[in-house]
Design a protein around this motif. Structure first.
Motif, PDB file in Angstrom:
ATOM      1  N   GLY A 165      -9.382 -22.714  22.541  1.00  9.97           N
ATOM      2  CA  GLY A 165      -9.410 -22.845  23.993  1.00  9.97           C
ATOM      3  C   GLY A 165      -9.369 -21.519  24.718  1.00  9.97           C
ATOM      4  N   ASN A 166      -9.304 -20.418  23.975  1.00 11.05           N
ATOM      5  CA  ASN A 166      -9.256 -19.091  24.580  1.00 11.05           C
ATOM      6  C   ASN A 166     -10.387 -18.215  24.044  1.00 11.05           C
ATOM      7  OD1 ASN A 166      -6.771 -19.326  26.160  1.00 11.05           O
ATOM      8  ND2 ASN A 166      -5.740 -19.465  24.176  1.00 11.05           N
ATOM      9  N   CYS A 167     -10.736 -17.200  24.830  1.00  7.91           N
ATOM     10  CA  CYS A 167     -11.651 -16.153  24.359  1.00  7.91           C
ATOM     11  C   CYS A 167     -10.847 -14.883  24.149  1.00  7.91           C
ATOM     12  CB  CYS A 167     -12.748 -15.876  25.400  1.00  7.91           C
ATOM     13  SG  CYS A 167     -13.873 -17.253  25.686  1.00  7.91           S
ATOM     14  N   ARG A 168     -11.346 -14.037  23.259  1.00  7.51           N
ATOM     15  CA  ARG A 168     -10.666 -12.763  23.045  1.00  7.51           C
ATOM     16  C   ARG A 168     -11.670 -11.715  22.611  1.00  7.51           C
ATOM     17  NH1 ARG A 168      -6.221 -12.886  18.767  1.00  7.51           N
ATOM     18  NH2 ARG A 168      -6.005 -10.882  19.795  1.00  7.51           N
ATOM     19  N   PHE A 169     -11.233 -10.446  22.679  1.00  8.20           N
ATOM     20  CA  PHE A 169     -12.071  -9.344  22.220  1.00  8.20           C
ATOM     21  C   PHE A 169     -11.923  -9.207  20.716  1.00  8.20           C
ATOM     22  CE2 PHE A 169     -11.145  -7.932  26.629  1.00  8.20           C
ATOM     23  CZ  PHE A 169     -12.452  -7.923  27.091  1.00  8.20           C
ATOM     24  N   CYS A 170     -13.038  -9.025  20.036  1.00  4.03           N
ATOM     25  CA  CYS A 170     -13.037  -8.853  18.585  1.00  4.03           C
ATOM     26  C   CYS A 170     -13.864  -7.618  18.253  1.00  4.03           C
ATOM     27  CB  CYS A 170     -13.615 -10.088  17.908  1.00  4.03           C
ATOM     28  SG  CYS A 170     -13.613  -9.996  16.108  1.00  4.03           S
ATOM     29  N   TYR A 171     -13.211  -6.547  17.805  1.00  2.00           N
ATOM     30  CA  TYR A 171     -13.892  -5.288  17.523  1.00  2.00           C
ATOM     31  C   TYR A 171     -14.042  -5.093  16.018  1.00  2.00           C
ATOM     32  CZ  TYR A 171     -12.646  -4.342  22.367  1.00  2.00           C
ATOM     33  OH  TYR A 171     -12.505  -4.420  23.718  1.00  2.00           O
ATOM     34  N   SER A 172     -15.112  -4.430  15.628  1.00  2.00           N
ATOM     35  CA  SER A 172     -15.381  -4.208  14.203  1.00  2.00           C
ATOM     36  C   SER A 172     -14.430  -3.193  13.590  1.00  2.00           C
ATOM     37  CB  SER A 172     -16.829  -3.738  14.006  1.00  2.00           C
ATOM     38  OG  SER A 172     -17.072  -2.540  14.737  1.00  2.00           O
ATOM     39  N   SER A 173     -13.873  -2.301  14.408  1.00  5.54           N
ATOM     40  CA  SER A 173     -12.933  -1.298  13.910  1.00  5.54           C
ATOM     41  C   SER A 173     -12.133  -0.739  15.078  1.00  5.54           C
ATOM     42  CB  SER A 173     -13.680  -0.156  13.202  1.00  5.54           C
ATOM     43  OG  SER A 173     -14.485   0.563  14.130  1.00  5.54           O
ATOM     44  N   GLU A 174     -11.092   0.009  14.769  1.00  5.07           N
ATOM     45  CA  GLU A 174     -10.275   0.625  15.824  1.00  5.07           C
ATOM     46  C   GLU A 174     -11.076   1.656  16.601  1.00  5.07           C
ATOM     47  OE1 GLU A 174      -6.595   2.176  14.526  1.00  5.07           O
ATOM     48  OE2 GLU A 174      -5.936   0.329  13.531  1.00  5.07           O
ATOM     49  N   THR A 175     -11.970   2.370  15.912  1.00  2.97           N
ATOM     50  CA  THR A 175     -12.791   3.382  16.591  1.00  2.97           C
ATOM     51  C   THR A 175     -13.688   2.735  17.641  1.00  2.97           C
ATOM     52  OG1 THR A 175     -12.822   4.738  14.584  1.00  2.97           O
ATOM     53  CG2 THR A 175     -14.490   5.203  16.265  1.00  2.97           C
ATOM     54  N   VAL A 176     -14.302   1.606  17.276  1.00  3.67           N
ATOM     55  CA  VAL A 176     -15.165   0.894  18.227  1.00  3.67           C
ATOM     56  C   VAL A 176     -14.344   0.410  19.411  1.00  3.67           C
ATOM     57  CG1 VAL A 176     -16.619  -1.133  18.552  1.00  3.67           C
ATOM     58  CG2 VAL A 176     -16.821   0.226  16.466  1.00  3.67           C
ATOM     59  N   ARG A 177     -13.122  -0.074  19.145  1.00  2.59           N
ATOM     60  CA  ARG A 177     -12.261  -0.557  20.223  1.00  2.59           C
ATOM     61  C   ARG A 177     -11.933   0.561  21.207  1.00  2.59           C
ATOM     62  NH1 ARG A 177      -7.878  -1.540  17.629  1.00  2.59           N
ATOM     63  NH2 ARG A 177      -6.616   0.124  18.520  1.00  2.59           N
ATOM     64  N   VAL A 178     -11.584   1.733  20.685  1.00  2.00           N
ATOM     65  CA  VAL A 178     -11.229   2.865  21.540  1.00  2.00           C
ATOM     66  C   VAL A 178     -12.435   3.351  22.340  1.00  2.00           C
ATOM     67  CG1 VAL A 178     -10.451   5.270  21.544  1.00  2.00           C
ATOM     68  CG2 VAL A 178      -9.328   3.590  20.053  1.00  2.00           C
ATOM     69  N   ILE A 179     -13.594   3.452  21.678  1.00  2.00           N
ATOM     70  CA  ILE A 179     -14.811   3.910  22.379  1.00  2.00           C
ATOM     71  C   ILE A 179     -15.209   2.921  23.474  1.00  2.00           C
ATOM     72  CG2 ILE A 179     -17.266   4.350  22.123  1.00  2.00           C
ATOM     73  CD1 ILE A 179     -16.695   5.449  19.339  1.00  2.00           C
ATOM     74  N   SER A 180     -15.175   1.625  23.145  1.00  2.00           N
ATOM     75  CA  SER A 180     -15.540   0.598  24.114  1.00  2.00           C
ATOM     76  C   SER A 180     -14.601   0.606  25.314  1.00  2.00           C
ATOM     77  CB  SER A 180     -15.523  -0.780  23.447  1.00  2.00           C
ATOM     78  OG  SER A 180     -15.763  -1.800  24.395  1.00  2.00           O
ATOM     79  N   GLY A 181     -13.310   0.584  25.026  1.00  2.00           N
ATOM     80  CA  GLY A 181     -12.340   0.573  26.120  1.00  2.00           C
ATOM     81  C   GLY A 181     -12.355   1.851  26.934  1.00  2.00           C
ATOM     82  N   GLY A 182     -12.498   2.987  26.249  1.00  2.00           N
ATOM     83  CA  GLY A 182     -12.527   4.268  26.960  1.00  2.00           C
ATOM     84  C   GLY A 182     -13.724   4.401  27.877  1.00  2.00           C
ATOM     85  N   SER A 183     -14.892   3.929  27.411  1.00  2.00           N
ATOM     86  CA  SER A 183     -16.096   4.025  28.243  1.00  2.00           C
ATOM     87  C   SER A 183     -15.994   3.130  29.471  1.00  2.00           C
ATOM     88  CB  SER A 183     -17.330   3.654  27.418  1.00  2.00           C
ATOM     89  OG  SER A 183     -17.258   2.307  26.981  1.00  2.00           O
TER      90      SER A 183
END
Length: 318
Positions: A165-183
Protein backbone atom coordinates in the motif's frame (compact mmCIF):
# COMPACT_ATOMS: atom_id res chain seq x y z
CA UNK A 1 20.22 -6.10 -7.52
CA UNK A 2 18.51 -3.03 -6.06
CA UNK A 3 18.85 -2.65 -2.32
CA UNK A 4 15.74 -1.03 -0.87
CA UNK A 5 16.41 -1.89 2.74
CA UNK A 6 19.25 -1.20 5.13
CA UNK A 7 19.93 -2.80 8.49
CA UNK A 8 20.36 0.64 10.05
CA UNK A 9 16.85 1.73 9.14
CA UNK A 10 14.33 2.07 11.92
CA UNK A 11 10.72 1.69 10.83
CA UNK A 12 8.82 4.63 12.25
CA UNK A 13 5.15 3.88 11.82
CA UNK A 14 2.58 6.65 11.98
CA UNK A 15 -0.12 6.24 14.63
CA UNK A 16 -3.77 6.18 13.56
CA UNK A 17 -4.54 9.52 15.20
CA UNK A 18 -1.57 11.24 13.58
CA UNK A 19 -2.40 9.67 10.22
CA UNK A 20 -5.98 10.92 10.51
CA UNK A 21 -4.82 14.48 11.24
CA UNK A 22 -2.32 14.43 8.38
CA UNK A 23 -4.89 13.03 5.94
CA UNK A 24 -7.47 15.65 6.91
CA UNK A 25 -4.86 18.40 6.58
CA UNK A 26 -3.87 17.16 3.12
CA UNK A 27 -7.44 17.09 1.86
CA UNK A 28 -8.32 20.53 3.21
CA UNK A 29 -5.12 22.11 1.96
CA UNK A 30 -5.33 20.59 -1.51
CA UNK A 31 -8.99 21.54 -1.98
CA UNK A 32 -8.22 25.15 -0.99
CA UNK A 33 -5.29 25.14 -3.42
CA UNK A 34 -7.42 23.85 -6.29
CA UNK A 35 -10.10 26.52 -5.85
CA UNK A 36 -7.59 29.33 -5.20
CA UNK A 37 -5.46 28.61 -8.28
CA UNK A 38 -8.58 28.05 -10.39
CA UNK A 39 -9.81 31.49 -9.32
CA UNK A 40 -6.53 33.07 -10.44
CA UNK A 41 -6.79 31.33 -13.83
CA UNK A 42 -10.40 32.49 -14.33
CA UNK A 43 -9.50 36.09 -13.43
CA UNK A 44 -6.53 36.06 -15.80
CA UNK A 45 -8.70 34.71 -18.63
CA UNK A 46 -11.61 37.09 -18.04
CA UNK A 47 -9.37 40.16 -17.75
CA UNK A 48 -7.03 38.88 -20.48
CA UNK A 49 -4.14 39.74 -18.17
CA UNK A 50 -1.93 37.03 -19.63
CA UNK A 51 -1.95 38.86 -22.98
CA UNK A 52 -0.38 42.05 -21.60
CA UNK A 53 3.19 40.77 -21.57
CA UNK A 54 5.22 37.56 -21.47
CA UNK A 55 5.91 37.90 -17.74
CA UNK A 56 2.19 37.88 -16.93
CA UNK A 57 1.89 34.83 -19.18
CA UNK A 58 4.49 33.12 -17.00
CA UNK A 59 2.45 34.00 -13.90
CA UNK A 60 -0.61 32.53 -15.62
CA UNK A 61 1.40 29.37 -16.33
CA UNK A 62 2.49 29.33 -12.68
CA UNK A 63 -1.15 29.23 -11.55
CA UNK A 64 -1.88 26.40 -14.04
CA UNK A 65 1.11 24.39 -12.81
CA UNK A 66 0.15 24.86 -9.15
CA UNK A 67 -3.45 23.85 -9.92
CA UNK A 68 -2.34 20.63 -11.62
CA UNK A 69 0.18 20.00 -8.84
CA UNK A 70 -2.61 20.13 -6.24
CA UNK A 71 -4.81 17.81 -8.33
CA UNK A 72 -2.01 15.29 -8.85
CA UNK A 73 -1.09 15.32 -5.17
CA UNK A 74 -4.72 14.57 -4.34
CA UNK A 75 -4.61 11.59 -6.73
CA UNK A 76 -1.22 10.07 -5.93
CA UNK A 77 -0.78 10.79 -2.21
CA UNK A 78 -4.22 10.19 -0.75
CA UNK A 79 -5.02 6.70 -1.97
CA UNK A 80 -3.65 3.24 -1.25
CA UNK A 81 -1.12 1.84 -3.72
CA UNK A 82 -2.64 -1.07 -5.73
CA UNK A 83 -1.10 -4.52 -5.57
CA UNK A 84 0.92 -6.24 -8.28
CA UNK A 85 1.80 -4.66 -11.60
CA UNK A 86 -0.74 -1.88 -11.07
CA UNK A 87 1.20 -0.85 -7.99
CA UNK A 88 4.41 -0.49 -10.00
CA UNK A 89 2.66 1.72 -12.55
CA UNK A 90 0.97 3.74 -9.80
CA UNK A 91 4.25 4.39 -7.96
CA UNK A 92 6.12 5.39 -11.09
CA UNK A 93 3.27 7.70 -12.12
CA UNK A 94 3.92 9.67 -8.94
CA UNK A 95 6.88 11.08 -10.85
CA UNK A 96 4.36 13.16 -12.82
CA UNK A 97 3.48 15.08 -9.65
CA UNK A 98 7.14 15.79 -8.97
CA UNK A 99 7.62 16.98 -12.57
CA UNK A 100 4.87 19.56 -11.99
CA UNK A 101 6.37 20.46 -8.62
CA UNK A 102 9.79 20.96 -10.19
CA UNK A 103 8.26 22.91 -13.11
CA UNK A 104 6.67 25.23 -10.55
CA UNK A 105 10.10 25.89 -9.07
CA UNK A 106 11.81 26.54 -12.39
CA UNK A 107 8.94 28.72 -13.58
CA UNK A 108 9.53 30.96 -10.55
CA UNK A 109 13.22 31.06 -11.44
CA UNK A 110 12.30 31.95 -15.03
CA UNK A 111 10.14 34.86 -13.82
CA UNK A 112 12.94 36.19 -11.63
CA UNK A 113 15.45 36.06 -14.51
CA UNK A 114 12.89 37.71 -16.81
CA UNK A 115 12.40 40.60 -14.39
CA UNK A 116 16.14 40.86 -13.79
CA UNK A 117 16.84 41.34 -17.49
CA UNK A 118 13.90 43.75 -17.93
CA UNK A 119 14.88 46.02 -15.03
CA UNK A 120 18.66 45.75 -14.87
CA UNK A 121 19.33 45.38 -18.62
CA UNK A 122 16.30 46.98 -20.32
CA UNK A 123 18.05 47.43 -23.68
CA UNK A 124 18.93 43.74 -23.90
CA UNK A 125 15.38 42.89 -22.85
CA UNK A 126 13.93 45.13 -25.58
CA UNK A 127 16.23 43.62 -28.23
CA UNK A 128 15.34 40.11 -27.13
CA UNK A 129 11.62 40.87 -27.22
CA UNK A 130 11.99 42.06 -30.82
CA UNK A 131 13.30 38.66 -31.87
CA UNK A 132 10.78 36.28 -33.40
CA UNK A 133 11.14 33.60 -30.75
CA UNK A 134 7.97 31.55 -30.42
CA UNK A 135 6.16 32.07 -27.12
CA UNK A 136 5.32 28.37 -26.85
CA UNK A 137 9.00 27.45 -26.95
CA UNK A 138 9.83 29.97 -24.22
CA UNK A 139 7.01 28.66 -22.04
CA UNK A 140 8.36 25.11 -22.40
CA UNK A 141 11.74 25.96 -20.85
CA UNK A 142 10.70 25.26 -17.19
CA UNK A 143 9.08 21.99 -18.25
CA UNK A 144 12.14 20.74 -20.13
CA UNK A 145 14.42 21.48 -17.19
CA UNK A 146 12.00 19.84 -14.75
CA UNK A 147 11.78 16.65 -16.83
CA UNK A 148 15.57 16.41 -17.08
CA UNK A 149 15.94 16.77 -13.30
CA UNK A 150 13.06 14.55 -12.14
CA UNK A 151 12.92 11.70 -14.67
CA UNK A 152 15.29 9.63 -12.49
CA UNK A 153 12.56 9.22 -9.85
CA UNK A 154 10.56 7.06 -12.24
CA UNK A 155 13.37 4.50 -12.00
CA UNK A 156 13.63 4.54 -8.20
CA UNK A 157 9.91 4.60 -7.28
CA UNK A 158 8.65 1.05 -6.56
CA UNK A 159 5.93 -0.53 -4.39
CA UNK A 160 6.99 -1.44 -0.88
CA UNK A 161 6.88 -5.24 -0.56
CA UNK A 162 7.34 -5.10 3.23
CA UNK A 163 4.51 -2.64 3.73
CA UNK A 164 1.86 -3.11 0.99
CA UNK A 165 0.00 0.00 0.00
CA UNK A 166 3.04 2.29 0.01
CA UNK A 167 5.63 3.46 -2.50
CA UNK A 168 9.28 3.90 -1.67
CA UNK A 169 12.62 4.78 -3.22
CA UNK A 170 14.72 1.80 -4.27
CA UNK A 171 18.33 2.54 -5.28
CA UNK A 172 20.78 0.11 -6.87
CA UNK A 173 23.58 1.23 -4.54
CA UNK A 174 24.49 3.84 -1.93
CA UNK A 175 26.45 5.80 -4.54
CA UNK A 176 23.39 6.06 -6.79
CA UNK A 177 21.30 7.15 -3.80
CA UNK A 178 23.74 9.93 -2.88
CA UNK A 179 24.11 11.15 -6.49
CA UNK A 180 20.34 11.11 -7.06
CA UNK A 181 19.51 12.89 -3.82
CA UNK A 182 22.37 15.37 -4.15
CA UNK A 183 21.40 16.37 -7.68
CA UNK A 184 17.75 16.89 -6.72
CA UNK A 185 18.72 18.95 -3.66
CA UNK A 186 21.15 21.07 -5.67
CA UNK A 187 18.98 21.64 -8.76
CA UNK A 188 15.60 22.00 -7.05
CA UNK A 189 16.67 24.02 -4.01
CA UNK A 190 20.16 25.49 -3.80
CA UNK A 191 20.49 26.82 -7.35
CA UNK A 192 16.90 28.20 -7.58
CA UNK A 193 17.19 30.00 -4.22
CA UNK A 194 20.59 31.49 -5.13
CA UNK A 195 19.43 32.60 -8.60
CA UNK A 196 16.16 34.15 -7.39
CA UNK A 197 17.86 35.87 -4.45
CA UNK A 198 20.51 37.35 -6.75
CA UNK A 199 17.97 38.49 -9.35
CA UNK A 200 15.59 40.20 -6.95
CA UNK A 201 18.45 41.74 -5.03
CA UNK A 202 19.85 43.30 -8.20
CA UNK A 203 16.37 44.43 -9.23
CA UNK A 204 15.88 46.09 -5.84
CA UNK A 205 19.22 47.90 -6.04
CA UNK A 206 18.50 49.05 -9.59
CA UNK A 207 15.05 50.37 -8.72
CA UNK A 208 16.51 52.32 -5.80
CA UNK A 209 18.53 54.29 -8.35
CA UNK A 210 15.43 55.42 -10.23
CA UNK A 211 15.12 58.87 -8.52
CA UNK A 212 17.62 60.25 -11.05
CA UNK A 213 15.38 59.04 -13.86
CA UNK A 214 12.34 60.52 -12.16
CA UNK A 215 14.11 63.86 -11.83
CA UNK A 216 14.91 63.83 -15.54
CA UNK A 217 11.28 63.06 -16.40
CA UNK A 218 10.11 65.75 -14.04
CA UNK A 219 12.20 68.30 -15.93
CA UNK A 220 10.78 67.04 -19.21
CA UNK A 221 7.29 67.30 -17.77
CA UNK A 222 7.89 70.92 -16.81
CA UNK A 223 9.07 71.69 -20.33
CA UNK A 224 6.00 70.00 -21.79
CA UNK A 225 3.73 72.04 -19.54
CA UNK A 226 5.46 75.26 -20.66
CA UNK A 227 5.03 74.31 -24.31
CA UNK A 228 1.36 73.59 -23.75
CA UNK A 229 0.86 77.00 -22.12
CA UNK A 230 2.47 78.71 -25.11
CA UNK A 231 0.23 76.77 -27.48
CA UNK A 232 -2.85 77.73 -25.50
CA UNK A 233 -1.92 81.38 -25.86
CA UNK A 234 -1.93 80.95 -29.65
CA UNK A 235 -5.48 79.58 -29.50
CA UNK A 236 -4.82 75.84 -29.88
CA UNK A 237 -7.31 74.60 -27.29
CA UNK A 238 -7.32 70.92 -28.36
CA UNK A 239 -3.62 70.23 -27.94
CA UNK A 240 -2.87 67.83 -25.03
CA UNK A 241 0.45 66.62 -23.75
CA UNK A 242 0.60 63.38 -21.76
CA UNK A 243 2.26 63.91 -18.42
CA UNK A 244 5.48 61.81 -18.47
CA UNK A 245 5.87 62.12 -14.72
CA UNK A 246 2.42 60.69 -14.06
CA UNK A 247 2.92 57.95 -16.63
CA UNK A 248 6.30 56.94 -15.23
CA UNK A 249 5.00 57.01 -11.64
CA UNK A 250 2.12 54.70 -12.58
CA UNK A 251 4.48 52.32 -14.42
CA UNK A 252 7.00 52.38 -11.58
CA UNK A 253 4.31 51.59 -9.00
CA UNK A 254 3.03 48.63 -11.03
CA UNK A 255 6.57 47.39 -11.58
CA UNK A 256 7.37 47.66 -7.87
CA UNK A 257 4.17 45.85 -6.85
CA UNK A 258 4.90 43.02 -9.27
CA UNK A 259 8.50 42.67 -8.08
CA UNK A 260 7.38 42.61 -4.43
CA UNK A 261 4.71 40.03 -5.24
CA UNK A 262 7.15 37.66 -6.93
CA UNK A 263 9.79 38.22 -4.23
CA UNK A 264 7.23 37.21 -1.58
CA UNK A 265 6.30 34.20 -3.71
CA UNK A 266 9.98 33.24 -3.80
CA UNK A 267 10.18 33.54 -0.01
CA UNK A 268 7.09 31.34 0.37
CA UNK A 269 8.67 28.77 -1.96
CA UNK A 270 11.92 28.70 0.04
CA UNK A 271 10.08 28.29 3.35
CA UNK A 272 7.67 25.62 2.10
CA UNK A 273 10.18 23.40 0.32
CA UNK A 274 13.00 23.62 2.88
CA UNK A 275 11.66 20.98 5.35
CA UNK A 276 11.02 18.44 2.57
CA UNK A 277 14.43 18.67 0.91
CA UNK A 278 16.37 19.01 4.17
CA UNK A 279 14.76 15.82 5.50
CA UNK A 280 15.47 14.13 2.18
CA UNK A 281 19.14 15.11 2.11
CA UNK A 282 19.57 13.96 5.74
CA UNK A 283 18.15 10.58 4.73
CA UNK A 284 20.48 10.46 1.71
CA UNK A 285 23.56 11.16 3.83
CA UNK A 286 22.91 9.01 6.90
CA UNK A 287 20.29 6.42 5.81
CA UNK A 288 19.38 6.13 9.49
CA UNK A 289 15.57 6.16 9.32
CA UNK A 290 12.75 4.94 7.11
CA UNK A 291 12.22 7.99 4.93
CA UNK A 292 9.28 6.56 3.01
CA UNK A 293 7.11 5.84 6.07
CA UNK A 294 8.35 8.43 8.53
CA UNK A 295 5.60 10.80 9.80
CA UNK A 296 7.90 13.77 9.28
CA UNK A 297 7.94 13.04 5.57
CA UNK A 298 4.18 13.41 5.39
CA UNK A 299 4.39 16.66 7.34
CA UNK A 300 7.04 18.02 4.95
CA UNK A 301 4.84 17.07 1.99
CA UNK A 302 2.05 19.16 3.50
CA UNK A 303 4.51 22.03 3.90
CA UNK A 304 5.48 21.80 0.24
CA UNK A 305 1.88 21.69 -0.96
CA UNK A 306 1.20 24.72 1.23
CA UNK A 307 3.58 26.60 -1.08
CA UNK A 308 1.44 25.67 -4.10
CA UNK A 309 -1.65 26.82 -2.24
CA UNK A 310 -0.18 30.09 -0.92
CA UNK A 311 0.78 31.62 -4.29
CA UNK A 312 -2.76 32.70 -5.30
CA UNK A 313 -3.23 34.44 -1.95
CA UNK A 314 0.05 36.31 -2.44
CA UNK A 315 -1.19 37.48 -5.86
CA UNK A 316 -4.50 38.62 -4.37
CA UNK A 317 -2.85 40.42 -1.45
CA UNK A 318 -0.55 42.46 -3.70
Amino acid sequence: MPTCENSNITLDQTSDSVELVLSASRYILVIIGIFANLTVIIVFINCKTYKKCFTYLLVFQQACIDLMGCCLYLIFYNYRVPDGENGIVYCKCRTVFWVFASASIFNLVYISVERYIAVVHPLKYWIREKRKTKTVFKLCVPWLVAILVIFQLAIHFVPDTLSPGNCRFCYSSETVRVISGGSIFLLNYIIPVVVMTFCYRRVYVTMQKRPEVRKHLRNNSSSAQTDRSDDNETGDKDFKVENPKQKFTHYSKNQTNFIITMAVTTLVFAISISPLLILYVVYILCDCFDYDRHPLRQATHISFVWGLVANPFVYAFK
